[in-house]
Write an enzyme that holds these catalytic residues in place. Sequence first.
Site, PDB file in Angstrom:
ATOM      1  N   ALA A  22       0.884  -1.161   0.000  1.00 24.01           N
ATOM      2  CA  ALA A  22       0.000   0.000   0.000  1.00 24.01           C
ATOM      3  C   ALA A  22       0.922   1.210   0.000  1.00 24.01           C
ATOM      4  CB  ALA A  22      -0.916   0.002   1.208  1.00 24.01           C
ATOM      5  N   CYS A  23       1.127   1.791  -1.159  1.00 22.62           N
ATOM      6  CA  CYS A  23       2.301   2.638  -1.363  1.00 22.62           C
ATOM      7  C   CYS A  23       1.954   3.967  -2.020  1.00 22.62           C
ATOM      8  CB  CYS A  23       3.301   1.888  -2.255  1.00 22.62           C
ATOM      9  SG  CYS A  23       3.460   0.138  -1.865  1.00 22.62           S
ATOM     10  N   GLY A  24       2.976   4.695  -2.434  1.00 23.27           N
ATOM     11  CA  GLY A  24       2.818   5.909  -3.202  1.00 23.27           C
ATOM     12  C   GLY A  24       3.514   5.770  -4.548  1.00 23.27           C
ATOM     13  N   ASN A 250       0.422   0.849  -6.432  1.00 23.01           N
ATOM     14  CA  ASN A 250      -0.095   1.223  -5.133  1.00 23.01           C
ATOM     15  C   ASN A 250      -1.390   0.463  -4.900  1.00 23.01           C
ATOM     16  OD1 ASN A 250      -1.097   2.459  -2.789  1.00 23.01           O
ATOM     17  ND2 ASN A 250      -2.092   4.051  -3.989  1.00 23.01           N
TER      18      ASN A 250
END
Length: 380
Positions: A22-24, A250
């Site tokens: 769960a990222c950017g 993401n």
Amino acid sequence: MRVGKGLPCAQGLYDPASEHDACGVGLVININGAKYHDIVESGLQVLEHMAHRGAEGADDKTGDGAGIMVQIPHEFILLNGIPVPEKGRYGVGVLFMPKDETDCARFGRIVQECIARQGLRLMHTREVPVNSDILGEEAAACEPLTRQIFITGCDDRQELERKLYVICKSIEREVELSDIGDKQSCYVVSLSTRTMIYKGMLSSLQLRHYFPDLMNPYFTSGLALVHSRFSTNTFPTWSLAQPFRLVGHNGEINTIRGNRLWMQTRESVLNPAELGGMECVSPVVQPGMSDSASFDNALEFFVRSGMSLPHALAMLIPESYNDKNPISPELKGFYEYHSIFMEPWDGPATIMFSDGRYAGGLLDRNGLRPARYLITKNDM
């Protein structure tokens, strides 16, 4: 306990088959293809502004992962004294290699043998300069060597790209079968005639300082795809930092277990003749990696087999449609046709992608990871 053939052992309640992110993600491009160092710099600034989207260890110095994908900086390579031929007539690989001398030598031999089997030549190896002093204790404990390899021997770019993909899959397979002790540090970060990736178990703010190459004014690109990783309930590693070879992701692919099993099953009926057959590239999905990496593996297989990148992405992640959200009959027919032989890779996801020619973004079918874009007056 073992979690499956070829997979690393489970550690307590941790199972590598459950790796999620769960990222950017961010992408800066010049839509006319012009290459500048400012684009790389802008990409790094985007990454640094996403520090809140990544995660760090308790020491505040060990990041979950950060990275950048750029086009191969041809002039920068020449200025480093590497006599590469014209653009498109050589491939550049970025490798993670073990620090143990014996394991490193064994991995090096595997790489050279896989290159030679494709009739190509390893013309040069470059040790990528890094600043290890900035690493946190956990990242430093598992830090690999980062090396670039330059491969020649084929003047047809499309054919060379296919050969490089076969080399990459052969390396993965040979490492798994080898007696190398530190297999986790043996990883092909990227291998292409168009793109190159710098990444690691770093924070968003560390990337530019760990890889001084990125701040060289002659290091130019027409695109910069960046990623800041938040590894959800899982362990960060150097190889699972993003971008991967084609995407920065993401979100989570909630159907990943079925997707992996279907791809494994599908290998018995696939026949990528241009790649020399399935035996040359199996397994398509590398064991023990994250959901994002598995998606990237599947996407890369279809692209190297002859599909365009937009075509393959539309097949893997079809858009949602119904009476309130209609699409054209032609597009509906496209999705229905491809659903016969490819199930959707579903879940909340924003995907930024590039193969060095195409670049763009894609949302999941429910728009659960929204993204925005802007085109400026100077074509950025």
